[in-house]
Every structure is written in structure tokens, then in C-alpha cells.
Enzyme design. Structure first.
Site, mmCIF file in Angstrom:
data_model
loop_
_atom_site.group_PDB
_atom_site.id
_atom_site.type_symbol
_atom_site.label_atom_id
_atom_site.label_comp_id
_atom_site.label_asym_id
_atom_site.label_seq_id
_atom_site.Cartn_x
_atom_site.Cartn_y
_atom_site.Cartn_z
ATOM 1 N N TYR A 237 -6.985 3.253 -11.582
ATOM 2 C CA TYR A 237 -7.071 4.638 -11.127
ATOM 3 C C TYR A 237 -6.135 4.828 -9.940
ATOM 4 C CZ TYR A 237 -9.163 8.954 -9.231
ATOM 5 O OH TYR A 237 -9.375 10.232 -8.766
ATOM 6 N N LYS B 221 -8.035 5.885 2.052
ATOM 7 C CA LYS B 221 -9.343 5.324 2.423
ATOM 8 C C LYS B 221 -9.391 4.770 3.856
ATOM 9 C CE LYS B 221 -10.862 5.331 -2.230
ATOM 10 N NZ LYS B 221 -10.179 5.021 -3.469
ATOM 11 N N ASP C 237 -0.383 0.061 -5.278
ATOM 12 C CA ASP C 237 -1.330 1.066 -4.808
ATOM 13 C C ASP C 237 -2.441 0.356 -4.032
ATOM 14 O OD1 ASP C 237 -3.137 3.060 -4.341
ATOM 15 O OD2 ASP C 237 -3.387 3.664 -6.443
#
Ligand SMILES: *Cc1c(COP(=O)(O)O)cnc(C)c1O
Length: 433
Positions: free
Chosen positions: A144, A267, A239
Site C-alpha cells: 500500500y 507517519k 516507501d
């Protein structure tokens, strides 16, 4: 455990918000429950609106590595708020933030701040496409990278949980530009690269997959991707929105000794406020506007409040390096406890862990890619999740999400979790065999 107030809020929320939530997995749909509405948090704990207390293993899906309402971070946010919450003009803090990121992640020579992980990955592939003059991207089944159109193809987690592998609304023409390979399978990548040789702009990967549950890279896999990129003029995008400052201070790139051309962050980098970033080689980053032609902008990018929170957390992590050894000790203690429980109960489920990221998969076969993760018995997971929640342990409400341990989780919390795990595995899982 009463959940009356949460239930009432959820009913009302569904009238005004699609599905009652602002991000799908929060709805507890895949575990067949209604979500708990959170009132406050401190350290390793959450309290819901009905007053129930939970040990939190979601940590806002990653950012809360230092625990909730961390003193230094809250202070930094308060101080910053007093001096103004947004200027739409450069600030000194943005320079400090960029400097600390470049220092902590050596492959990043220049960095651009954005407001979410999704923005970071969307911008990163635009940049890779512009830099190479090619249109296709290679991603991996189950990974994702946020909800950008190009990524909603075999995208793990939310999509996986809800069974929408491809979202409606993504133009077919764009979906055609996304090629999908298999994690831990270099041949699947080589096949795509040789078939679409001069059309592939970038390979983007979660270096430790978190959005299919925790799946570590097999030895040599990331290095192999690095070589394929080098040999074919492809931009390697790692990522690290989830793994950055999580699996090590320098992220997965430090842990696995591999370097990205472009790294995406999110995050933890925001310390609990909405922040993302993408950065990498100077040669590539310099083509971003205004120094180059690749357009990317943001009204609130580099927002002072968000920078204050993020900078405070990154400074804290880089000053207190023992955090990562403590996280490892606590995480290992939990892993050992769960393995011990399974041994006592004669269960052979798969526990994958990298540092303070872990997933207990309800399958007896090793989980090393999306296909093997999907072998998991999600009904058993749902029963397990429900029992843990009842015992005050707040896990991610999906088999396909990684759980996180924070620096605020101590022996007391881990011991309680191991006990709850034993009860949950015995009552909810064994009896249903
Ligand atoms: C969470 C996540 C994203 C998306 O970040 P948002 O801030 O939710 O947009 C992208 N990539 C990875 C690996 C993630 O875990």
C-alpha cells in the site's frame, strides 16, 4: 465492558460521514464489530468514550513510537501554536527539519515536505516519471502506498480487508501504467522489466511490508531490486512511510544496507500531526519546482505546528538512541511470550516481526508474500481480535495490518498482553477448530 456511547456515536457518525469514519479500516468492518470512539490517550494506553482502557498496539498506525501525549512533543506543539499556526511563507523550522531528515536518512540529499504519506508517494512517482521520461511504474501485490490512483491496484490493507482490489473511479488508462510484481520474487520483477524494458520509470516498494500484515524482505531481495534499477535506468523508490524511523533510526535502508533514489516518509515524521515527505538524490530532487519543471505544491506544506511536532519527535529519537534497543527488547519479549503460548496450545500460526512491527497470521504456512498472507483464516483473526479487545488489548482491526509497539510499552503491558493472548488463542481459536 460497556460500549454504549461508542455505539451511539457510530450510529450518528454513519448519518454524516461515509461509513461513519474518515479512513476505512477504522470502521472494524472486517472483524464484524463497531469501532471504539477514543476520548484520550497517554503513553501505551487509550481510553474510549465509555471509559474503557486499552493497551494500544495501533499507535495511530505508526506515528506514536514514543507513546501518546509525549511531554516534549506536546510542549513543542503548544509553544509553536502561540507563535502562529500557518504563514504560507518559509520558516527556520523547515530548514532544521530538512537538515535532520538528510542527516538521519543518508540517501536523502534534499527533501520536500508534504501533508501525508499519500501525497509523498504521488509526488515521488510523478518525479520519477519526469526524471526518466517513462510512464509505467512497478509496485508489488499487497503493498500500500496511499490512495493515489496509480497505487490502488492490489493495494493491501484497507482494500484487502474490504475486498476491493481495484477501486472504481481509477481510470483504466492510468491503471494500465501500473505493473504488479510479487514481493520476495526477483524473477517476477525481471519478467516485467524485460517485457516493458524502456517504459518502466520506477519500482516502488514497502521495504518491510506492513500493509499486508508484517512481511520482512528475504535476504538479497532489496539488493536485487537495487541492481535491477541500476541496470535499467529505473528509479528505486523505497516507501518508508511506515518503516522510516521505526525499524531503525535510519529506517529500513539502514537495517538492510540498501539505498533508495527517492525515499517517501510519513507517519513518525509528523509526530502525530499530518506530515509526509519525499526526498533523495540531489540530481533528481532538483527538477522539482521551483528549481525545476516538475510541479508540486501545498498550501499547508511545512506547516509550523506539524514541523514542531515532527522535529521534536525526530530530535528525541536521534538523541535517545537506546529507544531502538528497548523497543527490540520489549518486542522480543512479546514475540517469545506469544510463541510460548502457541507451543502450549499446539498452534502453529505465523508470527512475523521486524523490530517493533509485528503480525500474528492465522495460517500455518510461512507468510512471505501477498499470496501466503491471504491464506490466513480471517474468521479466526476476527475472533482473536474480539477477545483481545474485550481484555483491553487494542490491536489493528484487520489481519492485514501490522501492529506497533511504542517506547511507552513496558514489561507490565507486555506481560498483560501475553496473558490476554493465551486466553484469546485458547478460548476463541482452539475451541472453534
Ligand atoms: C500509511 C502509508 C502510506 C499512506 O500514508 P497516509 O499518510 O495515510 O496518506 C503510504 N505508504 C505506506 C507504506 C504506508 O504505510
Amino acid at each position: 465492558m460497556t460500549t454504549k456511547k461508542s455505539a451511539a456515536l457510530f450510529t450518528k457518525a454513519k448519518r454524516f460521514i461515509p461509513g461513519g469514519v474518515n479512513s476505512p479500516v477504522r470502521a472494524f468492518k472486517s472483524v464484524g464489530l463497531t469501532p471504539r470512539f477514543i476520548a484520550r490517550a497517554k503513553g501505551a494506553y487509550l481510553w474510549d468514550v465509555d471509559g474503557n482502557q486499552y493497551i494500544d498496539y495501533v499507535g495511530s498506525w505508526g506515528p506514536m513510537i514514543a507513546g501518546h501525549t509525549h511531554k516534549e512533543i506536546i510542549q513543542a506543539i503548544q509553544d509553536s501554536a502561540k507563535t502562529g499556526t500557518s504563514f504560507g511563507a518559509p520558516t527556520e523550522l523547515e530548514v532544521k527539519m530538512a537538515e535532520i531528515i538528510c542527516k538521519l536518512v543518508p540517501s536523502i540529499e534534499m527533501v520536500r515536505m508534504v501533508n501525508s504519506g499519500t501525497e509523498a508517494t504521488m509526488s515521488a512517482i510523478r518525479l520519477a516519471r519526469a526524471y526518466t521520461g517513462r510512464d509505467k511504474i512497478i509496485k508489488f501485490d499487497g503493498c500500500y502506498h496511499g490512495h493515489g490512483d496509480s497505487f490502488l491496484i492490489k493495494a493491501g490493507s484497507g482494500a484487502e480487508t474490504l475486498g476491493i482490489p481495484d477501486s472504481p473511479g481509477v481510470p483504466k488508462a492510468l491503471a494500465n501504467e501500473t505493473l504488479t510484481a510479487q514481493i520476495n520474487n526477483l524473477d517476477s520483477v525481471r519478467t516485467l522489466v524485460s517485457r516493458f524494458r524502456s517504459q518502466v520509470s520506477c519500482i516502488i516498494i514497502e521495504p518491510v511490508v506492513g500493509n499486508m500484515g508484517c512481511i520482512p524482505p528475504q535476504p538479497g531481495f532489496l539488493e536485487g531490486l537495487r541492481s535491477i534499477c541500476d541496470e535499467n535506468g529505473i528509479v528505486f523508490i523505497i516507501d518508508e512511510v511506515m518503516t522510516g524511523f521505526r525499524v531503525a533510526l535510519g529506517g529500513a535502508q539502514q537495517l538492510y544496507k540498501v539505498k533508495a533514489d527517492i525515499t517517501t516518509l510519513g507517519k513518525i515524521i509528523g509526530g502525530g500531526l499530518p506530515v509526509g515527505a519525499y526526498g533523495g538524490k540531489k540530481e533528481i530532487m532538483q527538477i522539482v519546482a521551483p528549481s525545476g519543471p516538475v510541479y508540486q505544491a501545498g498550501t499547508l506544506s511545512g506547516n509550523p505546528l506539524a514541523m514542531a511536532a515532527g522535529y521534536s519527535l525526530l530530535s528525541h529519537l536521534s538523541k535517545k538512541k537506546t529507544i531502538y534497543t528497548t523497543l527490540e527488547t520489549m518486542s522480543r519479549m512479546l514475540e517469545d511470550g506469544i510463541r510460548e503460548n502457541m507451543k502450549k496450545l499446539g498452534l502453529g500460526y505465523q508470527l512475523n516481526r521486524v523490530g517493533s512491527m509485528f503480525t500474528l497470521f492465522f495460517t500455518e504456512y510461512p507468510v512471505r508474500d501477498a499470496g501466503s498472507a491471504r491464506m490466513s483464516d480471517t474468521k479466526k483473526f476476527a475472533a482473536y481480535f474480539s477477545s483481545m479487545l474485550e481484555q483491553g488489548i487494542y490491536l489493528p482491526p484487520s489481519q492485514f495490518e501490522a501492529a506497533f509497539i511504542s517506547a511507552a510499552h513496558g514489561e507490565k503491558e507486555i506481560e498483560k498482553t501475553i496473558k490476554a493472548n493465551y486466553k484469546a488463542l485458547r478460548a476463541k481459536v482452539v475451541s472453534r477448530k
